[in-house]
Write a protein that holds these residues in place. Structure first.
Motif, short mmCIF file in Angstrom:
data_model
loop_
_atom_site.label_atom_id
_atom_site.label_comp_id
_atom_site.label_asym_id
_atom_site.label_seq_id
_atom_site.Cartn_x
_atom_site.Cartn_y
_atom_site.Cartn_z
N ALA A 23 0.82 -1.21 0.00
CA ALA A 23 0.00 0.00 0.00
C ALA A 23 0.85 1.26 0.00
O ALA A 23 0.36 2.34 -0.30
N LEU A 24 2.13 1.13 0.31
CA LEU A 24 3.00 2.29 0.40
C LEU A 24 3.75 2.55 -0.90
O LEU A 24 4.59 3.44 -0.97
N TYR A 26 4.97 3.98 -4.17
CA TYR A 26 4.86 5.23 -4.89
C TYR A 26 4.85 4.94 -6.39
O TYR A 26 5.35 3.91 -6.82
N ASN A 57 9.52 -0.32 -0.06
CA ASN A 57 8.41 0.11 0.79
C ASN A 57 8.82 0.18 2.25
O ASN A 57 8.31 1.02 3.00
N THR A 119 1.58 9.56 6.76
CA THR A 119 0.32 9.22 6.11
C THR A 119 -0.83 9.98 6.76
O THR A 119 -0.72 10.47 7.89
N ALA A 209 -6.14 2.50 0.86
CA ALA A 209 -4.70 2.69 0.68
C ALA A 209 -4.31 4.15 0.86
O ALA A 209 -3.22 4.45 1.36
N THR A 213 -0.90 5.70 3.00
CA THR A 213 0.16 6.03 2.05
C THR A 213 0.61 7.46 2.28
O THR A 213 -0.22 8.38 2.24
#
Length: 264
Positions: A23-24, A26, A57, A119, A209, A213
């Motif tokens: 989910a992190l 980029y 990540n 986040t 997400a 993120t």
């Protein structure tokens, strides 16, 4: 120990930290035109060994965690009503400054773009601490940070056992020492509701997400750094191992992440 409604709500969203690190990811600013959900996918071959999605990540996650947990520690030193809570805050500030220095060191070497903000979920945690007062601050601080550190602790172990990249491996070694210290400090406050903590770590909710993120930094924006305030004693606070990793291609010593909490 009875939990307040606000505290219970904070715990509920905290468990989402155990969501997959995918989910992190980029987008193409990281040098990758497409992203996948396979953490083991190799996205770059470096002189320190292959770099996977999970490796990348992890660096992003450690950086993002420090951007809210470091300031949370500063709040604890100022607002904590007990010596144990204030001491836990000191450990957070020093430990995350050290990890932040390492992330900022290895990110350009591995061509990883790191965030300048935590986040949205993490920003919410910090906002809650800023509005808390008295014993409520102590309880929310200790339990929320115990959950978040407990959640990432398992991820650190997985990265350490699977990564083939020596820079990422050293960051995992350092994070293991620092995060374990922070878990211990939260427990020493005497405020942890272990039933609630264990429930949140084993039964995490599903969050969008976008909530877990960190925002992509604006091009050309200065890099935010975490540093130890002048005069703050650092003695007795673990900041991780200092052994330089080897160049995976030829076995020679490579530039290592800087563990000093005063780097910035």
């Amino acid at each position: 120990m009875r939990m307040s409604r606000s505290t219970t709500g904070t715990f509920f969203v905290a468990g989402a930290l155990s969501l997959t690190l995918a989910a992190l990811v980029y987008p193409s600013i990281l040098g990758v035109q497409t992203t996948a959900s396979n953490p083991s996918r190799i996205i770059a071959n470096t002189q320190w060994g292959p770099l996977t999605e999970a490796d990348r990540n992890f660096v992003v996650f450690v950086r993002s965690a420090g951007l809210w947990e470091g300031p949370s520690g500063d709040l604890a030193m100022k607002k904590g009503t007990t010596a144990a809570v204030r001491e836990a805050g000191r450990h957070l500030v020093i430990g995350h400054a050290a990890l932040d220095a390492s992330c900022r060191k290895i990110a350009p070497e591995l061509n990883i773009t790191i965030p300048n903000q935590p986040t949205p979920q993490q920003q919410g945690f910090l906002a809650g601490f800023q509005s808390d007062t008295g014993k409520q601050f102590d309880t929310d601080f200790a339990n929320t940070l115990r959950i978040t550190h407990g959640s990432i602790f398992n991820t650190i172990a997985k990265i350490r056992s699977t990564t083939e990249n020596t820079l990422v491996r050293q960051l995992a070694d350092q994070a293991n020492d620092v995060v374990l210290d922070h878990i211990t400090q939260m427990e020493r406050t005497g405020l942890i509701n272990f039933n609630q903590v264990n429930f949140q770590e084993t039964t995490p909710p599903k969050l969008p997400a976008a909530q877990v993120t960190p925002p992509v930094p604006q091009p050309g924006s200065p890099i935010v750094t975490l540093t130890v305030p002048p005069g703050l004693a650092t003695a007795g606070v673990p900041t991780g191992p200092t052994t330089a990793p080897e160049d995976a291609s030829n076995g020679s010593s490579a530039t290592s992440p800087t563990p000093s909490p005063t780097t910035g």
